[in-house]
Design a protein around this motif. Structure first.
Motif, PDB file in Angstrom:
ATOM      1  N   ILE A  60      49.027  31.883  32.119  1.00 24.11           N
ATOM      2  CA  ILE A  60      49.503  30.956  31.184  1.00 24.11           C
ATOM      3  C   ILE A  60      50.222  30.797  30.136  1.00 24.11           C
ATOM      4  O   ILE A  60      51.091  30.410  29.347  1.00 24.11           O
ATOM      5  N   THR A  61      48.834  30.582  29.198  1.00 22.45           N
ATOM      6  CA  THR A  61      48.797  31.166  27.540  1.00 22.45           C
ATOM      7  C   THR A  61      49.898  32.134  27.186  1.00 22.45           C
ATOM      8  O   THR A  61      51.077  30.831  26.337  1.00 22.45           O
ATOM      9  N   LYS A  62      49.756  33.007  28.198  1.00 21.58           N
ATOM     10  CA  LYS A  62      50.270  33.830  27.402  1.00 21.58           C
ATOM     11  C   LYS A  62      52.174  34.021  28.334  1.00 21.58           C
ATOM     12  O   LYS A  62      52.739  34.093  26.937  1.00 21.58           O
ATOM     13  N   ARG A  63      51.986  33.661  29.343  1.00 20.90           N
ATOM     14  CA  ARG A  63      53.572  34.170  29.557  1.00 20.90           C
ATOM     15  C   ARG A  63      53.746  32.794  29.634  1.00 20.90           C
ATOM     16  O   ARG A  63      55.843  32.190  30.923  1.00 20.90           O
ATOM     17  N   LYS A  64      53.987  31.246  29.679  1.00 21.89           N
ATOM     18  CA  LYS A  64      54.513  29.633  29.478  1.00 21.89           C
ATOM     19  C   LYS A  64      55.072  29.786  30.949  1.00 21.89           C
ATOM     20  O   LYS A  64      55.733  28.764  30.767  1.00 21.89           O
ATOM     21  N   ALA A  65      53.826  30.072  32.019  1.00 19.17           N
ATOM     22  CA  ALA A  65      54.962  28.958  32.657  1.00 19.17           C
ATOM     23  C   ALA A  65      53.294  29.808  34.186  1.00 19.17           C
ATOM     24  O   ALA A  65      53.073  30.551  34.010  1.00 19.17           O
ATOM     25  N   PHE A  66      54.078  29.302  35.314  1.00 19.39           N
ATOM     26  CA  PHE A  66      52.682  28.980  36.819  1.00 19.39           C
ATOM     27  C   PHE A  66      53.816  28.744  37.921  1.00 19.39           C
ATOM     28  O   PHE A  66      54.551  28.203  37.582  1.00 19.39           O
ATOM     29  N   THR A  67      53.311  29.033  38.870  1.00 18.87           N
ATOM     30  CA  THR A  67      53.795  28.214  40.618  1.00 18.87           C
ATOM     31  C   THR A  67      52.313  27.876  40.793  1.00 18.87           C
ATOM     32  O   THR A  67      51.325  28.223  40.505  1.00 18.87           O
ATOM     33  N   VAL A  68      52.730  26.128  41.561  1.00 20.14           N
ATOM     34  CA  VAL A  68      51.824  25.693  42.568  1.00 20.14           C
ATOM     35  C   VAL A  68      52.083  26.513  44.429  1.00 20.14           C
ATOM     36  O   VAL A  68      53.648  25.883  44.380  1.00 20.14           O
ATOM     37  N   ASN A  69      51.313  27.034  44.370  1.00 13.54           N
ATOM     38  CA  ASN A  69      51.512  27.290  46.107  1.00 13.54           C
ATOM     39  C   ASN A  69      50.427  26.806  46.856  1.00 13.54           C
ATOM     40  O   ASN A  69      49.556  26.172  46.481  1.00 13.54           O
ATOM     41  N   VAL A  70      51.002  25.570  47.716  1.00  9.69           N
ATOM     42  CA  VAL A  70      50.456  25.299  48.435  1.00  9.69           C
ATOM     43  C   VAL A  70      49.684  25.527  49.910  1.00  9.69           C
ATOM     44  O   VAL A  70      50.477  25.706  50.890  1.00  9.69           O
ATOM     45  N   PRO A  71      48.857  25.761  50.091  1.00  9.83           N
ATOM     46  CA  PRO A  71      48.142  26.716  51.557  1.00  9.83           C
ATOM     47  C   PRO A  71      48.175  25.526  52.173  1.00  9.83           C
ATOM     48  O   PRO A  71      47.885  24.316  52.643  1.00  9.83           O
ATOM     49  N   SER A  72      48.753  26.138  53.899  1.00  9.64           N
ATOM     50  CA  SER A  72      47.917  25.540  54.546  1.00  9.64           C
ATOM     51  C   SER A  72      46.681  25.526  55.262  1.00  9.64           C
ATOM     52  O   SER A  72      45.833  26.021  54.849  1.00  9.64           O
ATOM     53  N   ARG A  73      46.024  24.733  56.820  1.00 10.55           N
ATOM     54  CA  ARG A  73      45.200  24.888  56.880  1.00 10.55           C
ATOM     55  C   ARG A  73      44.947  26.532  57.125  1.00 10.55           C
ATOM     56  O   ARG A  73      43.657  27.061  57.638  1.00 10.55           O
ATOM     57  N   HIS A  74      46.165  27.334  57.997  1.00 12.35           N
ATOM     58  CA  HIS A  74      45.715  28.889  58.205  1.00 12.35           C
ATOM     59  C   HIS A  74      45.925  29.431  57.288  1.00 12.35           C
ATOM     60  O   HIS A  74      45.783  30.624  57.789  1.00 12.35           O
ATOM     61  N   HIS A  75      45.414  29.044  55.704  1.00 10.84           N
ATOM     62  CA  HIS A  75      45.447  29.379  54.703  1.00 10.84           C
ATOM     63  C   HIS A  75      44.164  29.498  54.092  1.00 10.84           C
ATOM     64  O   HIS A  75      44.432  30.059  53.060  1.00 10.84           O
ATOM     65  N   LEU A  76      43.238  29.160  54.993  1.00 10.43           N
ATOM     66  CA  LEU A  76      42.088  28.344  54.039  1.00 10.43           C
ATOM     67  C   LEU A  76      41.908  29.696  53.862  1.00 10.43           C
ATOM     68  O   LEU A  76      40.885  29.801  52.717  1.00 10.43           O
ATOM     69  N   ALA A  77      40.787  30.564  54.644  1.00 11.91           N
ATOM     70  CA  ALA A  77      40.107  32.011  53.888  1.00 11.91           C
ATOM     71  C   ALA A  77      40.780  32.649  52.356  1.00 11.91           C
ATOM     72  O   ALA A  77      39.893  33.022  51.618  1.00 11.91           O
ATOM     73  N   ALA A  78      42.096  32.464  52.887  1.00  8.81           N
ATOM     74  CA  ALA A  78      42.772  33.037  51.346  1.00  8.81           C
ATOM     75  C   ALA A  78      42.641  32.325  50.530  1.00  8.81           C
ATOM     76  O   ALA A  78      42.339  32.382  49.470  1.00  8.81           O
ATOM     77  N   ALA A  79      42.965  31.409  50.571  1.00 18.23           N
ATOM     78  CA  ALA A  79      42.574  29.741  49.406  1.00 18.23           C
ATOM     79  C   ALA A  79      40.855  30.056  49.168  1.00 18.23           C
ATOM     80  O   ALA A  79      40.687  29.749  48.048  1.00 18.23           O
ATOM     81  N   ASP A  80      40.372  29.905  49.635  1.00 20.52           N
ATOM     82  CA  ASP A  80      39.135  29.903  49.009  1.00 20.52           C
ATOM     83  C   ASP A  80      38.128  31.331  48.912  1.00 20.52           C
ATOM     84  O   ASP A  80      38.152  30.979  47.822  1.00 20.52           O
ATOM     85  N   TYR A  81      38.779  32.380  49.326  1.00 15.64           N
ATOM     86  CA  TYR A  81      39.223  33.756  48.174  1.00 15.64           C
ATOM     87  C   TYR A  81      39.282  33.712  47.067  1.00 15.64           C
ATOM     88  O   TYR A  81      38.948  33.813  46.088  1.00 15.64           O
TER      89      TYR A  81
END
Length: 197
Positions: A60-81
């Motif tokens: 973020i410091t270098k690129r001055k940008a980021f995305t925020v992606n909202v996981p659903s309950r179906h993506h719990l394992a990916a979110a935790d990982y």
């Protein structure tokens, strides 16, 4: 009677967001954050807090940008990982089976499979101690058509976002809808006005 717990981060709940960034050589990376929230409506901004040791902090410091992606309950394992593994050593997109999509507005990837995405340019950086708060101006919000209501806003029940609790370090799903904001409290306004007549 209340018992003092000391100075603890036990505010409830916290969002579960996956932050997308690009690292060196344009390598896409994701990281789970729970320290975040809406911080301004005009311009529309959100804030996330990231430890300085994290690859996401550097990206973020270098690129001055980021995305925020909202996981659903179906993506719990990916979110935790995404919060367990380090992007310094592994391609978290590949392991989690997620697709990086290049934003056309900011220098950051978003997750193709997630239903709600916010594309942010870095507006302010605030050093807080153990974490740095990054305030991002939302340049665009993208949502799958299936989760949009008639008013073109995403429906919370359709997105089914995850929430977390710092107090017990657990994930939770949303409960029932309790009513409309700026409406339920009107009964108290009516009561107060009735007393003043």
């Amino acid at each position: 009677m209340k018992k003092s717990l000391g100075a603890k981060v036990v505010a409830m709940p916290s969002p579960v967001w996956i932050v997308g960034t690009y690292g060196d050589h344009g390598r896409p990376n994701i990281m789970t954050v729970a320290w975040g929230g809406i911080c301004c409506s005009v311009p529309p901004c959100i804030a996330i807090a990231v430890q300085q040791s994290r690859l996401t902090h550097s990206n973020i410091t270098k690129r001055k940008a980021f995305t925020v992606n909202v996981p659903s309950r179906h993506h719990l394992a990916a979110a935790d990982y995404a919060g367990i593994a380090s992007g310094k050593y592994t391609d978290k997109f590949a392991v989690a089976g997620l697709t990086p999509v290049r934003s056309e507005l900011v220098d950051a990837p978003y997750i193709g499979e997630f239903l709600l995405v916010l594309e942010c340019k870095l507006l302010h950086t605030v050093a807080l101690g153990g974490h740095t708060q990054f305030i991002g101006q939302i340049l665009d919000a993208k949502a799958d058509a299936a989760v949009l209501r008639d008013n073109e806003n995403p429906a919370m029940a359709s997105v089914s976002p995850l929430i977390s609790s710092a107090a017990d370090r657990k994930y939770y799903a949303l409960g029932e809808c309790l009513g409309q904001t700026y409406h339920i409290g009107l009964q108290l306004v009516d009561q107060e006005e009735g007393k003043n007549v």
